[in-house]
Motif scaffolding. Sequence first.
Motif, mmCIF file in Angstrom:
data_model
loop_
_atom_site.group_PDB
_atom_site.id
_atom_site.type_symbol
_atom_site.label_atom_id
_atom_site.label_comp_id
_atom_site.label_asym_id
_atom_site.label_seq_id
_atom_site.Cartn_x
_atom_site.Cartn_y
_atom_site.Cartn_z
ATOM 1 N N THR A 8 -60.985 50.984 -25.206
ATOM 2 C CA THR A 8 -59.996 51.902 -25.809
ATOM 3 C C THR A 8 -59.401 51.304 -27.087
ATOM 4 O OG1 THR A 8 -58.160 50.899 -24.592
ATOM 5 C CG2 THR A 8 -59.198 52.811 -23.562
ATOM 6 N N ASP A 11 -60.001 55.154 -31.253
ATOM 7 C CA ASP A 11 -59.770 56.561 -30.917
ATOM 8 C C ASP A 11 -60.802 57.111 -29.937
ATOM 9 O OD1 ASP A 11 -61.798 56.371 -32.759
ATOM 10 O OD2 ASP A 11 -61.267 58.205 -33.822
ATOM 11 N N GLU A 12 -61.439 56.222 -29.178
ATOM 12 C CA GLU A 12 -62.362 56.692 -28.155
ATOM 13 C C GLU A 12 -62.002 56.069 -26.818
ATOM 14 O OE1 GLU A 12 -64.981 55.753 -30.901
ATOM 15 O OE2 GLU A 12 -65.254 57.867 -31.407
ATOM 16 N N SER A 13 -61.810 56.919 -25.784
ATOM 17 C CA SER A 13 -61.635 56.371 -24.431
ATOM 18 C C SER A 13 -63.021 56.336 -23.825
ATOM 19 C CB SER A 13 -60.770 57.268 -23.551
ATOM 20 O OG SER A 13 -59.697 57.827 -24.251
ATOM 21 N N GLN A 32 -61.519 61.362 -29.686
ATOM 22 C CA GLN A 32 -60.276 62.032 -30.103
ATOM 23 C C GLN A 32 -60.379 62.543 -31.536
ATOM 24 O OE1 GLN A 32 -57.206 59.112 -29.851
ATOM 25 N NE2 GLN A 32 -57.479 58.696 -27.680
ATOM 26 N N HIS A 51 -55.219 58.324 -24.854
ATOM 27 C CA HIS A 51 -55.924 57.431 -23.920
ATOM 28 C C HIS A 51 -55.323 57.540 -22.515
ATOM 29 C CE1 HIS A 51 -58.605 55.507 -26.675
ATOM 30 N NE2 HIS A 51 -57.663 54.979 -27.406
ATOM 31 N N THR A 54 -56.865 60.593 -20.863
ATOM 32 C CA THR A 54 -58.315 60.671 -20.633
ATOM 33 C C THR A 54 -58.894 59.495 -19.844
ATOM 34 O OG1 THR A 54 -58.584 59.710 -22.829
ATOM 35 C CG2 THR A 54 -58.859 62.080 -22.651
ATOM 36 N N MET A 55 -58.160 58.366 -19.794
ATOM 37 C CA MET A 55 -58.740 57.136 -19.247
ATOM 38 C C MET A 55 -59.300 57.316 -17.831
ATOM 39 S SD MET A 55 -59.139 53.953 -20.383
ATOM 40 C CE MET A 55 -60.787 54.341 -19.967
ATOM 41 N N SER A 87 -53.389 51.447 -28.150
ATOM 42 C CA SER A 87 -54.637 51.884 -27.517
ATOM 43 C C SER A 87 -55.191 50.787 -26.609
ATOM 44 C CB SER A 87 -55.678 52.214 -28.593
ATOM 45 O OG SER A 87 -55.276 53.342 -29.326
ATOM 46 N N GLY A 91 -56.069 50.599 -22.174
ATOM 47 C CA GLY A 91 -57.319 50.133 -21.553
ATOM 48 C C GLY A 91 -57.107 48.887 -20.710
#
Length: 353
Positions: A8, A11-13, A32, A51, A54-55, A87, A91
């Motif tokens: 994370t 901008d991507e989970s 995202q 995040h 969506t995580m 972010s 994670g």
Amino acid sequence: MKILGIETSCDESAAAIVEDGRTVLSSVMASQIKLHTPYGGVVPEVAARNHIETMLPVIQEAFRAAGAGWDDIDAIAVTRGPGLLGSLLIGTMTARTLALIKDKPLYGVDHVLGHVYANFLEAPGEDPERSRRATTPQFPFLALVVSGGHTQLALFRGHFDYRLLGQKLDDAVGEAFDKVARVLGFPYPGGPEISRLAESGNDRAYRFPKAKTRGDYNFSYSGLKTAVLRQAQTLAGGDFRTPSFEVHEQLTPEQIADLAASFQKAAIDALVDKTVKAYREFNPKSVVIGGGVAANQLLRDELTRRLPIKVQFAKPELCTDNAAMIAALGYYTAQVQPAIDPLKLQTDSNLSM
Ligand code: KG4
Ligand code: ZN
């Protein structure tokens, strides 16, 4: 050994389950991009908040797609830096909590190193034996990591035995693609659009400077980015006060395509020149490329043309940020390091190779 990877940093989970650092059993990613596009770049607070949402669904989907349950998982690997602090925290907190309640060994890994280790993964669906012979990087290898946040060239003599030869002095190469795309009127992330436009443009229309970094292996892109802006403003009437995000309104489609092609050539030439120079100096057995800009076709073509050995590129979906590369790196980390106490894992937004 099956590892759950969690990523994370930006901008991507993402979550993935990878066996023995090689076989991708699942790799799931919630992008995202749509949330950040209206702002022209990633907004850290928006990223962190998303995040959180969506995580857990992304992790659940990684288990479902792999047909795996917690009993199958031997360890958890998570990106602990570099990246956006908020972010990274989502994670790492998720990974720490899961490691505690599921009683799994935990490894915190470096995102940039993860991009290198994407080259140890076999592509999903590929015949494992064929892939093993064809793609495993051989030591010593040269690694070029090129993305929105990083531009690094390193020489690997063995796992975790590497020397950083050079890195970005200012903007990362992907960041330069994104900023030039904005000048030319295209939304974030602009790299893919620039390379698409460049196909119809003349790469000799404008002469842009290749940054001279005094014979070393460092990279500088902020001068090139400004040169493109100045050229665009000149074409748009010569008023250097024209805001960068408005200048494209006064350019013709041909001028935009020529600017894209000329910029791309200068940007990619700088990467290829330094990689070829390092190849000649260190004579590695393999050359591997990772990070989102590794998807760039001109970079792939030029490296292939100018290097005497076959260059290894991860599959495009494993070049951009993903959790499979984090799980792969976790596997190799587990061979040489004890697991970390989940209560002690720290994030480091400035972590450097
Ligand atoms: O690795 P990545 O997904 O995220 C970071 O860790 O930064 O890389 C994203 C970057 C963006 O700057 C994007 O514009 C760039 O990779 N990119 C490209 C191409 N595809 C993605 N740049 C040039 N050419 C491409 N085809
Ligand atoms: Zn990345």
